[in-house]
Design a protein around this motif. Structure first.
Motif, mmCIF file in Angstrom:
data_model
loop_
_atom_site.group_PDB
_atom_site.id
_atom_site.type_symbol
_atom_site.label_atom_id
_atom_site.label_comp_id
_atom_site.label_asym_id
_atom_site.label_seq_id
_atom_site.Cartn_x
_atom_site.Cartn_y
_atom_site.Cartn_z
ATOM 1 N N UNK A 64 28.959 38.314 43.501
ATOM 2 C CA UNK A 64 28.445 37.970 44.822
ATOM 3 C C UNK A 64 27.094 38.653 44.984
ATOM 4 N N UNK A 65 26.052 37.839 45.085
ATOM 5 C CA UNK A 65 24.695 38.377 45.283
ATOM 6 C C UNK A 65 24.383 38.330 46.770
ATOM 7 N N UNK A 66 24.219 39.492 47.379
ATOM 8 C CA UNK A 66 23.990 39.583 48.821
ATOM 9 C C UNK A 66 22.521 39.329 49.161
ATOM 10 N N UNK A 67 22.245 39.040 50.439
ATOM 11 C CA UNK A 67 20.856 38.773 50.838
ATOM 12 C C UNK A 67 19.888 39.896 50.485
ATOM 13 N N UNK A 68 20.369 41.148 50.426
ATOM 14 C CA UNK A 68 19.476 42.259 50.084
ATOM 15 C C UNK A 68 19.270 42.412 48.585
ATOM 16 N N UNK A 69 19.910 41.515 47.789
ATOM 17 C CA UNK A 69 19.730 41.541 46.347
ATOM 18 C C UNK A 69 20.792 42.310 45.593
ATOM 19 N N UNK A 70 21.628 43.056 46.309
ATOM 20 C CA UNK A 70 22.687 43.804 45.637
ATOM 21 C C UNK A 70 23.764 42.852 45.126
ATOM 22 N N UNK A 71 24.430 43.232 44.051
ATOM 23 C CA UNK A 71 25.423 42.379 43.414
ATOM 24 C C UNK A 71 26.763 43.098 43.343
ATOM 25 N N UNK A 72 27.803 42.390 43.737
ATOM 26 C CA UNK A 72 29.160 42.921 43.645
ATOM 27 C C UNK A 72 30.008 41.991 42.791
ATOM 28 N N UNK A 73 31.018 42.558 42.145
ATOM 29 C CA UNK A 73 31.938 41.753 41.358
ATOM 30 C C UNK A 73 33.235 41.568 42.127
#
Length: 503
Positions: free
Chosen positions: A48-57
């Protein structure tokens, strides 16, 4: 003193005007983004790529999708039916404005050419094949033979081409591939007494109507239905009926125009370009030098024509794309050189000359992509989608679906890729149907009709590259197509209202 005649701008100028407009929007439209969900097949995990650019699995389970509000069967991601990042409902956030300045605008066409190099290579190789065929006399001999065979029944050219291309559009999204057909078919139609617009209409509108009323097209119907959480068979009957009816009245429209200009060539919308276009496509016919239709020339045309059948087979059953298609025509080009009997030096010269004839068209494709890049980098595409989704909440179902049609026309201008628009918009728009008591397949139909309609004229799509192939200006196309576009829009609206009434 003679005043200089005013003429409509070229495709490049039109595209640069739209490019500057798109850049201006990045200063006006608030920047924003949805979080994007993507299935990483190599790791078997969701990211999941969030609007701030951070990525979570996240775990690749149905529970994860339900939690995120993405009402899609997990199998659609696992089997690759949905491979592009999907917008997650309710995650839109405003982000820092990223306006595209003069340097970004100037660099965009260069980046656009880099990103469309696969299409450009395809065009240049096709141009090389055409150059060899033209030099061999095979085209002229074949055109002359076909003209005599269709004498008095020329309208069948329009019917057959439009139907075949429409079938390709509705089944596997035949679109970019048709670019290769214009240099071949324009002289055929012109030798039959039509103008170049008739050929453009038969090919381009056949493809557009087919994709607009897609039935089993994996890049439109299937991927949009998957992303909407429904099946592509839902609403299939209505779209099939729409395809048949729309194809019929499109053929009638083209035949009626063709009949008018056969009777009186001065009625042609491009009559002022008649000599110029005939000089380009019917040079030997003008000089009354028609080569003999020998076995060798027949074999060359057979090999070239067979390549299109192989291409359609590869695209529809083997997941071919531009690398495979370009390779196919490179092999065909070499085969044509061998069959023609021309020497190595002459073959290379004619192949390169043919490729050079399509350089301007190839560059148009790249500049068109630049517009999309400016909007993507300016972070306004998601904002436009967000504002659109808010505009339709709480409406009467009949008003709702008509507004959805209009919104997809607008979105289709900014996001001309059918699959790209599907995966971005469907997870956001489809749940809105639940709120007004409509099945989600109605939203899929509205998406197809809206995006299909704007494809008739949008500069960010294929139409300018198509017109550049034949040296027809954009204003002439608009004058020809706008009445048909109006009829088709009204028909699409009626089809959607019927679908709502019988939900």
């Amino acid at each position: 003193m003679n005043k200089k005649k005013r003429s409509f701008p070229t495709a490049f100028t039109v595209l640069f005007i739209v490019l500057i407009f798109a850049a201006a929007l990045t200063y006006i439209v608030p920047a924003g983004s949805y979080a994007k969900l993507k299935y990483e097949s190599d790791k078997k995990i969701f990211t999941v790529t969030k609007p701030d650019g951070s990525v979570e699995e996240a775990k690749p389970t149905q529970e994860t999708l339900n939690k995120l509000g993405v009402k899609v069967d997990i199998q659609r991601f696992v089997d690759g039916s949905i491979s592009k990042p999907v917008a997650i409902p309710g995650t839109y956030e405003k982000v820092k404005q990223n306006p595209q300045g003069p340097i970004d605008v100037i660099q965009a066409p260069v980046k656009g050419i880099q990103e469309t190099i696969d299409i450009i290579a395809f065009l240049l190789i096709i141009g090389g094949c055409i150059g060899v065929l033209n030099n061999s006399g095979a085209f002229d001999a074949g055109i002359d033979s076909l003209s005599r065979a269709t004498k008095g029944k020329e309208f069948l050219l329009i019917v057959i081409i439009t139907v075949l291309i429409s079938l390709g559009g509705t089944t596997f999204g035949l679109a970019e591939e048709t670019i290769a057909l214009y240099p071949i078919l324009v002289p055929v139609f012109m030798a039959a007494g039509y103008d170049a617009l008739v050929c453009i209409a038969a090919l381009y509108m056949g493809s557009s109507i087919g994709t607009m009323f897609s039935t089993v097209n994996p890049f439109s119907s299937v991927i949009a239905s998957n992303a909407a959480g429904t099946t592509f068979t839902a609403g299939l009957g209505m779209r099939t009926a729409g395809l048949i009816i729309a194809t019929i009245f499109t053929i009638i429209y083209i035949v009626k125009y063709g009949k008018k200009i056969k009777k009186d060539p001065t009625k042609s919308l491009i009559y002022d370009q008649k000599e110029e276009i005939e000089g380009k496509f019917l040079k030997s016919h003008e000089q009354k030098v028609i080569p003999e239709f020998t076995f060798r020339r027949k074999l060359m045309l057979l090999v070239f024509g067979s390549a299109f059948a192989v291409m359609i087979w590869g695209v529809s059953t083997k997941e071919w794309w531009f690398t495979e298609m370009t390779t196919l025509f490179l092999v065909v080009g070499i085969a044509l050189g061998v069959i023609s009997g021309m020497g190595e030096k002459e073959f290379v010269n004619k192949f390169v000359t043919g490729a050079a004839d399509l350089i301007s068209v190839a560059l148009v494709v790249g500049v068109a992509r630049a517009i999309n890049l400016v909007m993507e980098n300016g972070l306004i595409s998601d904002s436009i989608l967000h504002f659109s989704s808010n505009a339709v909440q709480g409406m009467n179902p009949y008003v709702f679906i008509l507004v959805m049609l209009l919104l997809f026309i607008i979105l289709g201008f900014f996001i001309p890729s059918s699959s790209g628009l599907a995966v971005l918009s469907m997870p956001i728009m489809a749940p809105l149907a639940d709120a007004v008591g409509l099945p989600r397949d109605v939203i899929v139909s509205a998406y197809q009709y809206g995006q299909g309609l704007i494809a008739f004229i949008t500069p960010t799509g294929l139409i300018l590259a198509t017109l550049a192939l034949v040296d027809v200006t954009y204003d002439k196309w608009l004058k020809f197509i706008m009445p048909l576009m109006g009829y088709t829009a009204a028909f699409a609206a009626v089809m959607l209202l019927i679908q709502v009434a019988f939900k």
